[in-house]
Design a protein around this motif. Structure first.
Motif, short mmCIF file in Angstrom:
data_model
loop_
_atom_site.label_atom_id
_atom_site.label_comp_id
_atom_site.label_asym_id
_atom_site.label_seq_id
_atom_site.Cartn_x
_atom_site.Cartn_y
_atom_site.Cartn_z
N LEU A 1 0.83 -1.21 0.00
CA LEU A 1 0.00 0.00 0.00
C LEU A 1 0.86 1.26 0.00
O LEU A 1 0.56 2.24 -0.69
N GLU A 2 1.95 1.22 0.75
CA GLU A 2 2.87 2.37 0.77
C GLU A 2 3.51 2.56 -0.61
O GLU A 2 3.61 3.68 -1.12
N TYR A 3 3.90 1.46 -1.24
CA TYR A 3 4.51 1.53 -2.57
C TYR A 3 3.53 2.10 -3.60
O TYR A 3 3.88 2.99 -4.36
N VAL A 4 2.29 1.61 -3.60
CA VAL A 4 1.31 2.09 -4.58
C VAL A 4 0.94 3.55 -4.31
O VAL A 4 0.69 4.31 -5.24
N ALA A 5 0.93 3.96 -3.07
CA ALA A 5 0.62 5.36 -2.75
C ALA A 5 1.71 6.27 -3.31
O ALA A 5 1.42 7.32 -3.90
N THR A 6 2.95 5.85 -3.17
CA THR A 6 4.06 6.63 -3.72
C THR A 6 3.96 6.68 -5.24
O THR A 6 4.12 7.74 -5.86
N TRP A 7 3.71 5.52 -5.84
CA TRP A 7 3.58 5.46 -7.30
C TRP A 7 2.44 6.36 -7.77
O TRP A 7 2.60 7.14 -8.70
N SER A 8 1.29 6.24 -7.13
CA SER A 8 0.11 7.02 -7.55
C SER A 8 0.33 8.51 -7.40
O SER A 8 -0.10 9.30 -8.24
N SER A 9 0.99 8.93 -6.33
CA SER A 9 1.22 10.36 -6.15
C SER A 9 2.12 10.91 -7.24
O SER A 9 1.94 12.04 -7.70
N SER A 10 3.06 10.11 -7.70
CA SER A 10 3.93 10.59 -8.78
C SER A 10 3.17 10.65 -10.11
O SER A 10 3.47 11.48 -10.96
N MET A 11 2.17 9.81 -10.29
CA MET A 11 1.38 9.82 -11.52
C MET A 11 0.51 11.07 -11.61
O MET A 11 0.13 11.49 -12.71
N LEU A 12 0.20 11.67 -10.49
CA LEU A 12 -0.63 12.87 -10.51
C LEU A 12 0.08 14.05 -11.17
O LEU A 12 -0.55 15.03 -11.54
N LEU A 13 1.39 13.93 -11.34
CA LEU A 13 2.15 14.99 -12.00
C LEU A 13 1.94 14.97 -13.51
O LEU A 13 2.24 15.95 -14.19
N SER A 14 1.43 13.86 -14.03
CA SER A 14 1.19 13.78 -15.47
C SER A 14 -0.19 14.36 -15.80
O SER A 14 -1.01 14.59 -14.93
N ASP A 15 -0.44 14.55 -17.08
CA ASP A 15 -1.70 15.10 -17.56
C ASP A 15 -2.72 13.99 -17.86
O ASP A 15 -3.84 14.27 -18.26
N ASP A 16 -2.36 12.71 -17.64
CA ASP A 16 -3.23 11.59 -18.02
C ASP A 16 -4.58 11.60 -17.29
O ASP A 16 -5.61 11.33 -17.91
N LEU A 17 -4.58 11.91 -16.03
CA LEU A 17 -5.84 11.93 -15.28
C LEU A 17 -6.78 13.00 -15.83
O LEU A 17 -7.96 12.75 -16.07
N THR A 18 -6.26 14.17 -16.09
CA THR A 18 -7.07 15.24 -16.67
C THR A 18 -7.60 14.83 -18.03
O THR A 18 -8.78 15.03 -18.34
N GLN A 19 -6.76 14.22 -18.85
CA GLN A 19 -7.16 13.75 -20.17
C GLN A 19 -8.29 12.72 -20.08
O GLN A 19 -9.26 12.78 -20.83
N ALA A 20 -8.17 11.78 -19.15
CA ALA A 20 -9.19 10.74 -18.98
C ALA A 20 -10.53 11.34 -18.56
O ALA A 20 -11.58 10.99 -19.10
N ILE A 21 -10.50 12.27 -17.62
CA ILE A 21 -11.74 12.90 -17.13
C ILE A 21 -12.39 13.73 -18.24
O ILE A 21 -13.60 13.63 -18.48
N LEU A 22 -11.60 14.55 -18.93
CA LEU A 22 -12.15 15.37 -20.02
C LEU A 22 -12.69 14.51 -21.16
O LEU A 22 -13.73 14.83 -21.74
N ALA A 23 -12.02 13.42 -21.47
CA ALA A 23 -12.48 12.54 -22.55
C ALA A 23 -13.82 11.93 -22.20
O ALA A 23 -14.73 11.87 -23.04
N GLN A 24 -13.98 11.49 -20.96
CA GLN A 24 -15.27 10.93 -20.55
C GLN A 24 -16.36 12.00 -20.55
O GLN A 24 -17.47 11.76 -21.01
N LYS A 25 -16.01 13.16 -20.05
CA LYS A 25 -16.98 14.25 -19.98
C LYS A 25 -17.45 14.66 -21.38
O LYS A 25 -18.64 14.90 -21.59
#
Length: 176
Positions: free
Chosen positions: A142-166
């Motif tokens: 859980l600690e490893y995935v939390a670290t990984w996930s927090s670093s992924m927030l620096l990318s634009d992928d999450l924004t792209q996924a949300i906007l594409a669905q919207k």
């Protein structure tokens, strides 16, 4: 040779095995290092090292129990028996069995196209976390995935996924 097989597993991107015909010895080592495995109905498998008076040393003894379970691995190795693609599916060695080599190619192409449309960082992250978690406690995982996930927030992928669905469109992700 161990490093060569392990390099398949450690490769940053997803590695998918398509199997038709025989997979014996070294072929099993390669298959177990892949992330996802599919086969055609004509595929068959056999772990023959014990019949050759050797103990397998390229990683299958380390990887296969996590894929098909300890007892199934022990039985496969000690009997060196041949088993079918259908049995490989029942054991969890492969995810799906296709009727022919052509259907295997087409089916896996469809699957890879689907995976290829997903956020690359999420795919790479999932692979990394799953492999790393084999050696960690739940808390460490859980600690490893939390670290990984927090670093992924620096990318634009999450924004792209949300906007594409919207906006009901396909997302545009950055290349890795």
């Amino acid at each position: 040779m161990q490093d060569a097989i392990t390099a398949i597993e450690r490769f940053r991107k997803l590695v998918i095995a398509t199997i038709h015909g025989a997979r014996l010895g070294l072929g099993i080592n390669i298959v177990t290092a892949c992330d996802i495995r599919y086969c055609s109905k004509d595929a068959f498998f056999s772990v023959k090292e014990v019949d050759m008076s050797i103990t397998a040393d390229l990683g299958t003894l380390q990887r296969l129990p996590g894929i098909v379970g300890f007892g199934n691995t022990m039985e496969m190795w000690l009997t060196a028996r041949r088993f079918s693609g259908e049995e490989a599916k029942e054991l969890g060695l492969v995810s799906q069995v296709f009727r022919s080599r052509e259907e295997l190619k087409e089916g896996v192409r469809t699957i890879t196209d689907g995976i290829g449309g997903k956020p690359p960082l999420a795919v790479v992250g999932t692979k990394s976390v799953l492999i790393k978690n084999r050696d960690l406690s739940v808390e460490q995982g859980l600690e490893y995935v939390a670290t990984w996930s927090s670093s992924m927030l620096l990318s634009d992928d999450l924004t792209q996924a949300i906007l594409a669905q919207k906006h009901k469109r396909k997302p545009t992700y950055a290349k890795l």
